[in-house]
Enzyme design. Structure first.
Site, PDB file in Angstrom:
ATOM      1  N   LYS A 185     -13.176  -4.186  23.271  1.00  0.00           N
ATOM      2  CA  LYS A 185     -12.275  -3.052  23.426  1.00  0.00           C
ATOM      3  C   LYS A 185     -10.998  -3.324  22.649  1.00  0.00           C
ATOM      4  CE  LYS A 185      -9.787  -0.404  26.906  1.00  0.00           C
ATOM      5  NZ  LYS A 185      -9.628  -0.105  28.326  1.00  0.00           N
ATOM      6  N   LYS A 238     -15.694  -0.171  21.843  1.00  0.00           N
ATOM      7  CA  LYS A 238     -14.796   0.971  22.056  1.00  0.00           C
ATOM      8  C   LYS A 238     -13.531   0.792  21.246  1.00  0.00           C
ATOM      9  CE  LYS A 238     -11.970   2.843  25.661  1.00  0.00           C
ATOM     10  NZ  LYS A 238     -11.260   2.534  26.849  1.00  0.00           N
TER      11      LYS A 238
HETATM   12  C1  PBG Z   1      -8.751   1.842  31.123  1.00  0.00           C
HETATM   13  C2  PBG Z   1      -9.387   2.682  30.096  1.00  0.00           C
HETATM   14  C3  PBG Z   1      -8.828   3.334  28.983  1.00  0.00           C
HETATM   15  C4  PBG Z   1      -9.861   4.058  28.404  1.00  0.00           C
HETATM   16  C5  PBG Z   1     -11.011   3.802  29.144  1.00  0.00           C
HETATM   17  N1  PBG Z   1     -10.697   2.949  30.171  1.00  0.00           N
HETATM   18  C6  PBG Z   1      -7.430   3.409  28.509  1.00  0.00           C
HETATM   19  C7  PBG Z   1      -6.761   2.268  27.896  1.00  0.00           C
HETATM   20  O1  PBG Z   1      -7.280   1.161  27.795  1.00  0.00           O
HETATM   21  O2  PBG Z   1      -5.616   2.470  27.527  1.00  0.00           O
HETATM   22  C8  PBG Z   1      -9.742   4.954  27.206  1.00  0.00           C
HETATM   23  C9  PBG Z   1     -10.743   6.041  27.129  1.00  0.00           C
HETATM   24  C10 PBG Z   1     -10.448   7.114  26.172  1.00  0.00           C
HETATM   25  O3  PBG Z   1      -9.498   7.079  25.376  1.00  0.00           O
HETATM   26  O4  PBG Z   1     -11.221   8.090  26.196  1.00  0.00           O
HETATM   27  N2  PBG Z   1      -8.130   0.691  30.690  1.00  0.00           N
END
Ligand code: PBG
Length: 315
Positions: A185, A238
């Site tokens: 991520k 992601k």
């Molecule tokens: C929680 C999380 C996030 C997203 C999914 N889980 C936000 C982040 O990390 O700031 C982002 C999902 C999206 O942008 O659709 N941490």
């Protein structure tokens, strides 16, 4: 081999199907917090009572999995609402499970929509306390598992979070609750619209001390391996479209691992905005993007287009 639709179908290497989709859902406790998300057209924050209709729609379209995000009434420094026994997500799981026995219920496990400062963990000064955070994440995962989640999906990017969650689930007797790890991520500006949806914009600093540097791809292999070793049942990359090379590398390095890719809020909203201006064809661009993500090596697509794409694919 391109001259007719039938020949092109024979030659086609990648097919996107409704069975690939995981549909994200935002659940809120408060009436005041419910409703549309300005930066994500067609996406709504739902109250518990509104879930029934949404689940009916999702199921009738053939979508078989959802990813639940909870937004609690009260946020605090310790994310108390996240570790509560019967928090908003657990209530949502119980409600949905009564209605749709076979729907795969996946829950996002992270502190960011539960902390008043918006960071993904417990903060000491301006530093995230990794080890205290993974204890909270483990408690949160157990509460979701007890409520009946099929998979918990840790997204906080803390070191050791998958092992901590696996250990806690097993200790609670939840040996059949699986883990979909947000293993790879990135600290991405493409999450912008989501932070409006989850009301989780960090009050200070950013997420670069725990999420990955977007310049790195080899590091993704290390992150994926660690999470698989710690017991992840499925891993995720992601965002998706800006990171197709990463999806491909992870797919090739771990051919046996089920791999999901998250087409995040910014990817969705860019297409929506361009389509609203008449600059792009929404259907064609969305389906082309999802096909590209799958072609790069993802098995499973987490997408806000899931409902529309299910309709488009059904013709
Ligand atoms: C929680 C999380 C996030 C997203 C999914 N889980 C936000 C982040 O990390 O700031 C982002 C999902 C999206 O942008 O659709 N941490």
């Amino acid at each position: 081999m391109r001259s007719t639709p039938a020949l092109r179908a024979l030659r086609r290497e990648t097919r996107v199907s409704v069975e690939d989709f995981i549909h994200p859902i935002f659940v809120v406790k408060d009436r005041a917090a419910a409703g549309p998300i300005a930066a994500m057209p067609s996406i709504v924050r739902l109250r518990l009572e509104e879930l029934d209709r949404e689940i009916e729609t999702i199921s009738s379209l053939g979508i078989k999995s959802v990813l639940l995000f909870g937004i609690p009434t009260r946020k605090d420094a310790l994310a108390s609402a996240a570790v509560a026994e019967d928090g908003i997500v657990s209530q949502a799981i119980r409600r949905i499970r009564k209605q749709a026995r076979d729907l795969v219920l996946i829950t996002d496990v992270c502190m960011c929509s539960y902390t008043d400062h918006g960071h993904c963990g417990i903060v000491r000064g301006e530093i995230i306390d990794n080890d205290q955070t993974i204890e909270c994440l483990a408690k949160m995962a157990v509460s979701h598992g007890k409520a009946g989640a099929d998979l918990v999906a840790p997204s906080a990017m803390m070191d050791g979070q998958v092992a901590a969650i696996r250990g806690a689930l097993d200790a609670a007797g939840l040996t059949d609750t699986g883990i979909l790890s947000y293993a790879v991520k990135y600290a991405s500006a493409f999450y912008g619209p989501f932070r409006e949806a989850a009301d989780s914009k960090p009050a200070f600093g950013d997420r670069r001390s725990y999420q990955m540097d977007s310049a790195n791809a080899r590091e993704a292999l290390s992150e994926a391996r660690i999470d698989l070793d710690e017991g992840a049942d499925m891993i995720m990359v992601k965002p998706a479209l800006p990171y197709l090379d990463v999806i491909r590398r992870v797919r090739d390095a771990f051919p046996y691992a089920p791999l999901a890719a998250y087409q995040v809020s910014g990817e969705y909203s860019m297409i929506k905005a361009a389509a609203a201006n008449g600059w792009l064809n929404e259907r064609d661009v969305a389906l082309e993007s999802l096909t590209a993500i799958k072609r790069a090596g993802a098995d499973v697509l987490i997408t806000y287009f899931a409902k529309d794409a299910a309709r488009w694919l059904a013709g």
